[in-house]
Design a protein around this motif. Structure first.
Motif, PDB file in Angstrom:
ATOM      1  N   UNK A 183       0.850  -1.215  -0.080  1.00 44.21           N
ATOM      2  CA  UNK A 183       0.025  -0.029  -0.085  1.00 44.21           C
ATOM      3  C   UNK A 183       0.823   1.310   0.138  1.00 44.21           C
ATOM      4  N   UNK A 184       2.038   1.341   0.565  1.00 50.23           N
ATOM      5  CA  UNK A 184       2.808   2.294   0.358  1.00 50.23           C
ATOM      6  C   UNK A 184       3.613   2.471  -0.520  1.00 50.23           C
ATOM      7  N   UNK A 185       3.796   1.565  -1.541  1.00 42.97           N
ATOM      8  CA  UNK A 185       4.595   1.717  -2.726  1.00 42.97           C
ATOM      9  C   UNK A 185       6.055   1.057  -2.101  1.00 42.97           C
ATOM     10  N   UNK A 186       7.158   1.527  -2.698  1.00 44.84           N
ATOM     11  CA  UNK A 186       8.206   1.093  -2.301  1.00 44.84           C
ATOM     12  C   UNK A 186       8.863   2.215  -1.365  1.00 44.84           C
ATOM     13  N   UNK A 187       9.243   1.772  -0.210  1.00 46.81           N
ATOM     14  CA  UNK A 187       9.499   2.473   1.035  1.00 46.81           C
ATOM     15  C   UNK A 187      10.956   3.025   0.919  1.00 46.81           C
ATOM     16  N   UNK A 188      11.341   4.211   0.574  1.00 48.36           N
ATOM     17  CA  UNK A 188      12.621   4.824   0.844  1.00 48.36           C
ATOM     18  C   UNK A 188      12.924   5.214   1.982  1.00 48.36           C
ATOM     19  N   UNK A 189      13.858   4.610   2.623  1.00 48.21           N
ATOM     20  CA  UNK A 189      14.214   5.105   4.251  1.00 48.21           C
ATOM     21  C   UNK A 189      14.926   6.437   4.181  1.00 48.21           C
ATOM     22  N   UNK A 190      14.957   6.904   5.423  1.00 51.59           N
ATOM     23  CA  UNK A 190      15.471   8.198   5.463  1.00 51.59           C
ATOM     24  C   UNK A 190      16.998   8.337   5.187  1.00 51.59           C
ATOM     25  N   UNK A 191      17.679   6.976   5.520  1.00 52.40           N
ATOM     26  CA  UNK A 191      19.088   7.027   5.285  1.00 52.40           C
ATOM     27  C   UNK A 191      19.542   6.731   3.706  1.00 52.40           C
ATOM     28  N   UNK A 192      18.525   6.512   2.754  1.00 54.20           N
ATOM     29  CA  UNK A 192      18.783   6.331   1.518  1.00 54.20           C
ATOM     30  C   UNK A 192      19.762   7.591   0.959  1.00 54.20           C
ATOM     31  N   UNK A 193      20.906   6.795   0.699  1.00 54.33           N
ATOM     32  CA  UNK A 193      21.707   8.274   0.161  1.00 54.33           C
ATOM     33  C   UNK A 193      21.664   8.812  -1.403  1.00 54.33           C
ATOM     34  N   UNK A 194      21.116   7.737  -2.039  1.00 51.98           N
ATOM     35  CA  UNK A 194      20.814   7.917  -3.500  1.00 51.98           C
ATOM     36  C   UNK A 194      22.156   7.518  -4.254  1.00 51.98           C
ATOM     37  N   UNK A 195      22.397   7.653  -5.320  1.00 51.40           N
ATOM     38  CA  UNK A 195      23.391   7.411  -6.320  1.00 51.40           C
ATOM     39  C   UNK A 195      24.242   8.606  -6.628  1.00 51.40           C
ATOM     40  N   UNK A 196      25.624   8.565  -6.604  1.00 48.99           N
ATOM     41  CA  UNK A 196      26.163   9.539  -7.104  1.00 48.99           C
ATOM     42  C   UNK A 196      25.898  10.027  -8.403  1.00 48.99           C
ATOM     43  N   UNK A 197      26.128  11.326  -8.837  1.00 54.46           N
ATOM     44  CA  UNK A 197      25.751  12.022 -10.111  1.00 54.46           C
ATOM     45  C   UNK A 197      26.343  11.727 -11.133  1.00 54.46           C
ATOM     46  N   UNK A 198      27.607  11.119 -10.944  1.00 50.25           N
ATOM     47  CA  UNK A 198      28.526  10.785 -12.119  1.00 50.25           C
ATOM     48  C   UNK A 198      28.360   9.261 -12.495  1.00 50.25           C
TER      49      UNK A 198
END
Ligand code: HPA
Ligand code: MG
Length: 229
Positions: free
Chosen positions: A22-37
């Protein structure tokens, strides 16, 4: 020895990202994402972004799955898709395309009308008290139809739509933000639940900038300052 850049943060592990239907994919607060490069980005934006938060391919795949769920829930009903501009236009276009493809490849033909409405509620990265509803001239024709709305700031819009007596209203939103000021409204279909960060790209803007970004990215302080009004 130095660790290769981005190695650690580029792994989406089962522990870091979870799926609650129901919430979809839950991305946690500590998810840093991917480097721009590690992804393609317009070079003029690189100094204004912190990271790629959700890559375009992941958005595409999640949208396809939502289209699948909508098709399952629809039965034989025909729909009017009400796209909330401008931030919802990429998600809406992709969702409609997936629903059309699924309909074409199945026995059930779903007829769809697409209409557009515009909401404006943000200046810089702050929500304004007043939300303006602009456009949607054909709303009176929603009577007796099923609607899938795509976007955010939905409570005000839903009470507005209620005046037109639609048979059924369903809301699909690519993103839902975890935030203290959330009024508890929950869409029927959610792509991702994200932390309370200001994100841009895939039609989401910061003062009308970044809509053309392919991926959903987090804006940095430099970007906020540069495009402040
Ligand atoms: N980005 C762009 N527009 C928004 C956001 C955001 O994170 N939150 C609410 N409107
Ligand atoms: Mg906006």
């Amino acid at each position: 020895m130095t660790e290769p850049r981005g190695k650690r943060q580029n792994i989406m592990t089962e522990n870091s990202i979870s799926l609650s239907t129901h919430n979809g994919i839950v991305i946690p607060d500590n998810w840093a994402g991917y480097n721009l490069d590690v992804f393609s980005l317009p070079s003029h934006y690189c100094e204004d972004l912190e990271c790629v938060f959700i890559p375009h391919g992941v958005i595409e795949d999640r949208t396809e799955r939502i289209a699948n769920e909508i098709m399952k829930d629809l039965g034989d009903n025909h729909i009017t898709v009400l796209c909330v501009l401008k931030g919802g236009y990429r998600f809406c276009t992709d969702l409609v395309e997936h629903i059309k493809n699924l309909s074409r490849n199945s026995e059930r033909f779903i007829s769809m009308r697409v209409d557009f409405i515009r909401l404006r509620s943000y200046c810089n990265d702050t929500c304004m008290d007043e939300m303006q509803i602009i456009g949607g001239d054909d709303l009176s024709k929603l009577s007796g139809k099923d609607i899938i709305s795509t976007g955010r700031t939905m409570s005000a819009l839903l009470s507005h739509l209620g005046k037109y007596n639609p048979k059924m209203v369903k809301v699909a939103s690519l993103l839902v933000k975890r935030s203290d000021s959330n009024n508890g409204f929950k869409p029927d279909y959610i792509g991702f639940e994200i932390p309370n960060k200001f994100v841009v790209g895939y039609a989401l803007d910061y003062n009308e900038h970044f809509r053309d970004l392919h991926h959903i990215c987090v804006i940095n302080e430099n970007g906020k300052l540069k495009y402040k009004v």
